[in-house]
Design a protein around this motif. Sequence first.
Motif, PDB file in Angstrom:
ATOM      1  N   GLY A  41      28.304  41.064  40.938  1.00  0.00           N
ATOM      2  CA  GLY A  41      29.238  42.091  41.385  1.00  0.00           C
ATOM      3  C   GLY A  41      30.537  41.466  41.865  1.00  0.00           C
ATOM      4  O   GLY A  41      30.737  40.250  41.757  1.00  0.00           O
ATOM      5  N   PHE A  42      31.429  42.307  42.387  1.00  0.00           N
ATOM      6  CA  PHE A  42      32.751  41.838  42.794  1.00  0.00           C
ATOM      7  C   PHE A  42      33.154  42.454  44.120  1.00  0.00           C
ATOM      8  O   PHE A  42      32.762  43.572  44.445  1.00  0.00           O
ATOM      9  CB  PHE A  42      33.807  42.215  41.737  1.00  0.00           C
ATOM     10  CG  PHE A  42      33.573  41.566  40.409  1.00  0.00           C
ATOM     11  CD1 PHE A  42      34.011  40.280  40.162  1.00  0.00           C
ATOM     12  CD2 PHE A  42      32.882  42.238  39.412  1.00  0.00           C
ATOM     13  CE1 PHE A  42      33.785  39.673  38.933  1.00  0.00           C
ATOM     14  CE2 PHE A  42      32.644  41.646  38.183  1.00  0.00           C
ATOM     15  CZ  PHE A  42      33.106  40.354  37.951  1.00  0.00           C
ATOM     16  N   ASN A  43      33.954  41.714  44.842  1.00  0.00           N
ATOM     17  CA  ASN A  43      34.637  42.260  46.008  1.00  0.00           C
ATOM     18  C   ASN A  43      35.986  42.767  45.501  1.00  0.00           C
ATOM     19  O   ASN A  43      36.825  41.970  45.086  1.00  0.00           O
ATOM     20  CB  ASN A  43      34.824  41.141  47.046  1.00  0.00           C
ATOM     21  CG  ASN A  43      35.624  41.601  48.230  1.00  0.00           C
ATOM     22  OD1 ASN A  43      36.555  42.389  48.097  1.00  0.00           O
ATOM     23  ND2 ASN A  43      35.277  41.103  49.401  1.00  0.00           N
ATOM     24  N   PRO A  44      36.205  44.098  45.511  1.00  0.00           N
ATOM     25  CA  PRO A  44      37.440  44.632  44.926  1.00  0.00           C
ATOM     26  C   PRO A  44      38.705  44.063  45.577  1.00  0.00           C
ATOM     27  O   PRO A  44      39.732  43.929  44.920  1.00  0.00           O
ATOM     28  CB  PRO A  44      37.326  46.146  45.160  1.00  0.00           C
ATOM     29  CG  PRO A  44      35.865  46.403  45.326  1.00  0.00           C
ATOM     30  CD  PRO A  44      35.310  45.172  45.986  1.00  0.00           C
ATOM     31  N   GLY A  45      38.614  43.710  46.865  1.00  0.00           N
ATOM     32  CA  GLY A  45      39.762  43.112  47.545  1.00  0.00           C
ATOM     33  C   GLY A  45      40.124  41.764  46.937  1.00  0.00           C
ATOM     34  O   GLY A  45      41.305  41.466  46.708  1.00  0.00           O
ATOM     35  N   GLU A  46      39.102  40.957  46.647  1.00  0.00           N
ATOM     36  CA  GLU A  46      39.342  39.644  46.027  1.00  0.00           C
ATOM     37  C   GLU A  46      39.879  39.820  44.598  1.00  0.00           C
ATOM     38  O   GLU A  46      40.752  39.072  44.151  1.00  0.00           O
ATOM     39  CB  GLU A  46      38.050  38.824  46.016  1.00  0.00           C
ATOM     40  CG  GLU A  46      37.619  38.373  47.414  1.00  0.00           C
ATOM     41  CD  GLU A  46      36.236  37.719  47.417  1.00  0.00           C
ATOM     42  OE1 GLU A  46      35.673  37.502  46.321  1.00  0.00           O
ATOM     43  OE2 GLU A  46      35.722  37.449  48.519  1.00  0.00           O
TER      44      GLU A  46
END
Length: 203
Positions: free
Chosen positions: A156-161
């Motif tokens: 998954g991803f951290n949308p902020g990053e």
Amino acid sequence: MGNTDKFEMIANIYDTPERIQMAKVSSDAIRNYLVDAKSKNAIDFGCGTGLVGMSLLNEFNSILFLDTSQNMINQIKQKITVFNIQNVDTLCFDFEKESLSDLHADYIFMAQVLLHIHDVELVLSRLFDVLNEGGHLLIVDFNKNEKIVSDIVHNGFNPGELTDIMTKIGYRDIQFKTFYTGSKIFMGHDASMFILESKKGHR
């Protein structure tokens, strides 16, 4: 793109009820962000069997279904023939290996695709070049999930990053929100999905 071999093998059994449901929530989320898209051309990037793009056919002037797996593209070609769909095209291509200078679009959307891409920044940068000025990139994917340990996909991803990476490339007006939470939807784990919208503005 990562995992192409795996997708080649499962193309003809890919459209399970679970995947159809995930594609529906993804395409509904994408639809909410479209503005004056009826005259616009779109790319369903990493389209698989086209489950997301097929439900958005009426929203655009045309859609190009693009995937690294020829078998997935073949599945879409069958659907195009069976349903006599006019406003679509297909392309088997791998943006991680090379770029396409003559390809342009007003909208690019990708649903549960980024997690299979090894070099995220490279691909997002090449997609930036494909977008017309003022064009939109829409990403639907899983929020980062520490329970998932995999050597074949990102967890998954951290949308902020992701926003930081995309801002560096030149994307503007980036906004994101978590829109769906489901049971056992990400490699057997409960997970949530975000949608991220961005625009190609002047650098």
